[in-house]
Every structure is written in C-alpha cells, then in structure tokens.
Design a protein around this motif. Structure first.
Motif, PDB file in Angstrom:
ATOM      1  N   SER A 181       0.834  -1.199   0.000  1.00  8.14           N
ATOM      2  CA  SER A 181       0.000   0.000   0.000  1.00  8.14           C
ATOM      3  C   SER A 181       0.872   1.254   0.000  1.00  8.14           C
ATOM      4  N   PHE A 182       0.270   2.373  -0.400  1.00  5.37           N
ATOM      5  CA  PHE A 182       0.998   3.626  -0.537  1.00  5.37           C
ATOM      6  C   PHE A 182       0.348   4.722   0.304  1.00  5.37           C
ATOM      7  N   VAL A 183       1.175   5.450   1.048  1.00  9.26           N
ATOM      8  CA  VAL A 183       0.733   6.652   1.753  1.00  9.26           C
ATOM      9  C   VAL A 183       1.402   7.836   1.054  1.00  9.26           C
ATOM     10  N   ILE A 184       0.592   8.674   0.437  1.00  9.20           N
ATOM     11  CA  ILE A 184       1.076   9.743  -0.432  1.00  9.20           C
ATOM     12  C   ILE A 184       0.738  11.082   0.215  1.00  9.20           C
ATOM     13  N   ALA A 185       1.755  11.835   0.626  1.00 15.91           N
ATOM     14  CA  ALA A 185       1.540  13.138   1.252  1.00 15.91           C
ATOM     15  C   ALA A 185       1.963  14.245   0.295  1.00 15.91           C
ATOM     16  N   SER A 186       1.037  15.165   0.009  1.00 14.93           N
ATOM     17  CA  SER A 186       1.311  16.343  -0.819  1.00 14.93           C
ATOM     18  C   SER A 186       1.923  15.957  -2.151  1.00 14.93           C
ATOM     19  N   GLY A 187       1.231  15.073  -2.871  1.00 15.58           N
ATOM     20  CA  GLY A 187       1.753  14.582  -4.142  1.00 15.58           C
ATOM     21  C   GLY A 187       0.914  14.989  -5.329  1.00 15.58           C
ATOM     22  N   ALA A 305      -8.608   4.536  -3.442  1.00 14.45           N
ATOM     23  CA  ALA A 305      -7.955   5.679  -2.808  1.00 14.45           C
ATOM     24  C   ALA A 305      -8.735   6.183  -1.616  1.00 14.45           C
ATOM     25  N   TRP A 306      -8.032   6.402  -0.518  1.00 15.05           N
ATOM     26  CA  TRP A 306      -8.546   7.160   0.616  1.00 15.05           C
ATOM     27  C   TRP A 306      -7.984   8.573   0.456  1.00 15.05           C
ATOM     28  N   SER A 307      -8.790   9.579   0.686  1.00 15.26           N
ATOM     29  CA  SER A 307      -8.307  10.962   0.532  1.00 15.26           C
ATOM     30  C   SER A 307      -8.635  11.756   1.786  1.00 15.26           C
ATOM     31  N   ILE A 308      -7.589  12.307   2.413  1.00 15.56           N
ATOM     32  CA  ILE A 308      -7.728  13.103   3.626  1.00 15.56           C
ATOM     33  C   ILE A 308      -7.185  14.504   3.354  1.00 15.56           C
ATOM     34  N   VAL A 309      -8.006  15.519   3.585  1.00 17.28           N
ATOM     35  CA  VAL A 309      -7.593  16.908   3.401  1.00 17.28           C
ATOM     36  C   VAL A 309      -7.641  17.611   4.754  1.00 17.28           C
ATOM     37  N   PHE A 310      -6.519  18.164   5.167  1.00 16.29           N
ATOM     38  CA  PHE A 310      -6.427  18.868   6.436  1.00 16.29           C
ATOM     39  C   PHE A 310      -6.750  20.345   6.242  1.00 16.29           C
ATOM     40  N   LYS A 311      -7.699  20.831   7.000  1.00 17.76           N
ATOM     41  CA  LYS A 311      -8.040  22.246   6.953  1.00 17.76           C
ATOM     42  C   LYS A 311      -6.952  23.070   7.652  1.00 17.76           C
ATOM     43  N   PHE A 321       0.215  18.497  11.548  1.00 19.58           N
ATOM     44  CA  PHE A 321      -0.644  17.643  12.386  1.00 19.58           C
ATOM     45  C   PHE A 321      -0.086  16.226  12.413  1.00 19.58           C
ATOM     46  N   PRO A 322       1.127  16.034  12.946  1.00 17.98           N
ATOM     47  CA  PRO A 322       1.759  14.713  12.854  1.00 17.98           C
ATOM     48  C   PRO A 322       1.019  13.613  13.600  1.00 17.98           C
ATOM     49  N   GLU A 323       0.482  13.919  14.778  1.00 20.51           N
ATOM     50  CA  GLU A 323      -0.193  12.875  15.545  1.00 20.51           C
ATOM     51  C   GLU A 323      -1.441  12.382  14.816  1.00 20.51           C
ATOM     52  N   VAL A 324      -2.216  13.318  14.271  1.00 23.32           N
ATOM     53  CA  VAL A 324      -3.432  12.934  13.542  1.00 23.32           C
ATOM     54  C   VAL A 324      -3.061  12.209  12.252  1.00 23.32           C
ATOM     55  N   ALA A 325      -2.088  12.771  11.516  1.00 15.66           N
ATOM     56  CA  ALA A 325      -1.706  12.168  10.245  1.00 15.66           C
ATOM     57  C   ALA A 325      -1.182  10.750  10.437  1.00 15.66           C
ATOM     58  N   PHE A 326      -0.330  10.546  11.438  1.00 16.99           N
ATOM     59  CA  PHE A 326       0.218   9.215  11.658  1.00 16.99           C
ATOM     60  C   PHE A 326      -0.838   8.253  12.196  1.00 16.99           C
ATOM     61  N   ALA A 327      -1.796   8.754  12.967  1.00 18.29           N
ATOM     62  CA  ALA A 327      -2.882   7.891  13.442  1.00 18.29           C
ATOM     63  C   ALA A 327      -3.727   7.404  12.262  1.00 18.29           C
ATOM     64  N   ILE A 328      -4.014   8.290  11.324  1.00 13.41           N
ATOM     65  CA  ILE A 328      -4.757   7.896  10.127  1.00 13.41           C
ATOM     66  C   ILE A 328      -3.962   6.886   9.325  1.00 13.41           C
ATOM     67  N   MET A 329      -2.659   7.146   9.183  1.00 18.95           N
ATOM     68  CA  MET A 329      -1.813   6.226   8.439  1.00 18.95           C
ATOM     69  C   MET A 329      -1.786   4.858   9.104  1.00 18.95           C
ATOM     70  N   GLU A 330      -1.694   4.833  10.437  1.00 14.18           N
ATOM     71  CA  GLU A 330      -1.681   3.557  11.141  1.00 14.18           C
ATOM     72  C   GLU A 330      -2.983   2.790  10.907  1.00 14.18           C
ATOM     73  N   GLN A 331      -4.108   3.498  10.964  1.00 13.58           N
ATOM     74  CA  GLN A 331      -5.401   2.850  10.722  1.00 13.58           C
ATOM     75  C   GLN A 331      -5.456   2.276   9.307  1.00 13.58           C
ATOM     76  N   PHE A 332      -4.987   3.053   8.354  1.00 11.65           N
ATOM     77  CA  PHE A 332      -4.984   2.624   6.954  1.00 11.65           C
ATOM     78  C   PHE A 332      -4.109   1.391   6.753  1.00 11.65           C
ATOM     79  N   LEU A 333      -2.869   1.436   7.253  1.00  7.44           N
ATOM     80  CA  LEU A 333      -1.957   0.323   7.038  1.00  7.44           C
ATOM     81  C   LEU A 333      -2.394  -0.931   7.798  1.00  7.44           C
ATOM     82  N   THR A 334      -2.936  -0.731   8.993  1.00  7.99           N
ATOM     83  CA  THR A 334      -3.443  -1.880   9.751  1.00  7.99           C
ATOM     84  C   THR A 334      -4.610  -2.535   9.024  1.00  7.99           C
ATOM     85  N   PHE A 335      -5.518  -1.725   8.516  1.00 10.47           N
ATOM     86  CA  PHE A 335      -6.654  -2.256   7.766  1.00 10.47           C
ATOM     87  C   PHE A 335      -6.194  -2.976   6.515  1.00 10.47           C
TER      88      PHE A 335
END
Length: 340
Positions: A181-187, A305-311, A321-335
């Motif tokens: 799987s791929f986690v793509i930040a600001s791409g 694709a999952w798409s997350i946009v930070f306001k 927002f590292p804690e939120v971003a990494f928590a989302i990433m962990e949920q995604f990769l675990t799933f």
C-alpha cells in the motif's frame, strides 16, 4: 488567468531550487541561521533556536549500501520487525536527504514496523555513475531496483512526501504489483492536467531575495495559529535524523525532472486507473505549492484511494498535524494488512 503550461512548470519547479527546506541546517530558500524577522514572528530569540544532530547511530543503525544500475543507494534500516506489518519504504521530499528527515517522526514510524529510508540516486550517501539526468520515472525504477536488491520477504508499504510522492505514484503505476500500500503526502500525478502552484507561491519561489518568512509562509499557512505554531516549532527545534552530505547538482537535476513531469510526462497520469494498490492521499487545503486539487484528481482516477484533506494546513500538512496524520496512516496500514 491560468498561466501557460510551458511557463508554469518552469517557473514552479526550477524555482524549487530556492526552496531547500532542509531541517538539518535550518535553511529556507538558501538562508542559513536565525533570521530576525522569523524570530520576531515566533516571539523568540537566537538562543531559542537549537538544531540537534545526535551522533549516536543505534536508532537508525549503520549506513548500508545497495547496488543498482549505474549507481549505489545509501539507506538505513531500523524499527520493529516483529509487528507482522510489511516494511515501510520512505521516499524523502525535494531538498531533503534521508538524514534530514525528522527524528521524532522516524521514531514514531519505527515503533510500528521496520523502516527503510534511502537517498535518491546522486543525493546524500547515494552515488550516480551514469551521465543521464534523472526523471520521475527513472527515480521510480531506481526504487524498484532497490527493493529487488534488498530481497525483502514481503512486499513493502510506501510513505512519501512532495517530490517523493510524485515518484511513489510513478512506482504504483509502473511497479505496483511489487508493492503493498501507498501513503502519499502532498503529491501529484503530474502531466499538463495537474494544477500549478498559485501565482503568489510562484512569485516567492522565483525571487532569490524573498524573505525567509515569506518562504516559510508558502509551506505553512501562517495566518492560522496551528500552522504558525508548527512552523515556529520546526524552525526553532529542528531535529534531523543524522548528518548526511548534500548534492546541490542533484537537487537541480531533480528540479528539471519535475519540470518534465508536469510539462510532458503523462505515463503516471494515464496509468492511474490501472493501479490496484490502495492509496492513502493526505494534503493541506491551503497548499499553494502543490494545490490539493492534484490530490483530488488522483483520488478520482485511482480505483482504491482514501483521501484526507487537512483544513488550515498547507504543503507540510503531515508535519503540522503529525499525531493525527500518523494515526490515520496507522489505521490505513493496519486495515490494509488485515486484508492479506
């Protein structure tokens, strides 16, 4: 009025040479050391700025070298290999070596999986014996060769940032079956179909006399308190992973690779509908360097694709927002790992 395609790519990405946003030296656009205007904005003094480079190597381990076609790739392997999750291959952004990556973020990632962090060809501890200029596609092929050279027992996941995310999307299109799987930040998927940086960002990027605070503002939307706090925290408390040599010639060549990627390279854009890997896309709503519409276009074209946009966040949304971003990433990769 939208700028011409031939002009916008050159203006944006050659100008990225001024945006060497490297934490190891507290550089913003070639500026080194404390800037009075930035310090005043952050309500700080020179004594508050502390760049920490730890000498110990027990965290990231020893430097390792892999041979690929006409190059050697320097890399670190570290982290927990007992979690059952695939290793995480990390693609650094433009202007960064692997040593510039923030130590706290790398420690957080290493708690959940093995991390493989590498320097692109010709940068940092990697060499380039060819006479060819790199392209986004050739950098993707290098990543594939690196994975083959490592003889991994499982397909790796990918985490990428900015330029690294352009390369990672090329990997997904060209070599997707060899990755998980791929986690793509600001791409972005590049091609003339992807939106340019805003006129304001282009003007700042092009101006070699642009003030450090202006250059900071195009990656952090400083009008928002959370962004201003994150920008000041980064500026005052840089904590890079390790010392790493820097090659400005390679950085310039990477800038030209981005020109080509947006002006004439269409394979990634065209190939997105055929990607079978799951993609987690994360970006900032206020990104003026690589507008979030690029992410939305990728999400619309990719099958999974999952798409997350930070306001109230910009090009460095995951650092804001590292804690939120990494928590989302962990949920995604675990799933995704649970799907087998």
């Amino acid at each position: 009025m939208r700028p011409s395609r031939s002009g916008h790519g050159l203006r944006i990405f050659l100008a990225l040479g001024f945006l060497l946003h490297r934490s190891a030296h507290a550089e913003i656009g070639g500026f080194k050391g404390p800037d009075p205007e930035v310090l005043d904005f952050c309500n700080a003094t020179e004594d508050d700025q502390a760049v920490r480079v730890e000498a110990e190597s027990d965290f990231h381990g020893p430097l390792m070298i892999a041979e690929i076609s006409n190059a050697t790739i320097g890399y670190f392997r570290f982290g927990d290999q007992t979690t059952g999750r695939p290793p995480l291959l990390v693609f650094a952004p433009f202007g960064y070596t692997m040593g510039d990556m923030p130590r706290p973020a790398m420690r957080s990632l290493a708690a959940h999986q093995e991390v493989i962090l590498f320097d692109h060809r010709g940068q940092g501890f990697s060499t380039d014996y060819s006479n060819d200029s790199p392209s986004i596609v050739s950098m993707a092929n290098d990543a594939m060769e690196l994975v083959e050279a490592l003889h991994l027992s499982t397909k790796p996941n990918v985490l990428s940032f900015s330029l690294g995310s352009c390369v990672a999307l090329a990997v997904a299109v060209l070599h997707g079956p060899s990755f998980a799987s791929f986690v793509i930040a600001s791409g972005s998927a590049g091609s003339p179909n992807s939106p340019p940086a805003t006129a304001w960002a282009q003007s700042v990027l092009l101006d070699p006399e642009a003030r450090p605070l202006e250059q900071l503002a195009i990656v952090y939307p400083l009008q928002y308190q959370s962004a201003a706090q994150a920008a000041c925290d980064w500026y005052l408390n840089a904590d890079p992973l390790a010392p790493d040599p820097y090659n400005f010639t390679t950085a310039s060549r990477q800038a030209f690779a981005l020109v080509e990627f947006f002006l004439s390279e269409t394979r990634v854009w065209d190939g997105l509908p055929g990607v079978k890997n799951s993609l987690l896309l994360m970006g900032g709503e206020e990104d003026v360097v690589m507008p979030v519409d690029s992410q939305k276009l990728v999400a619309a074209r990719a099958a999974r694709a999952w798409s997350i946009v930070f306001k109230e966040a910009g090009h460095t949304a995951v650092l804001q927002f590292p804690e939120v971003a990494f928590a989302i990433m962990e949920q995604f990769l675990t799933f995704e790992s649970s799907l087998g």
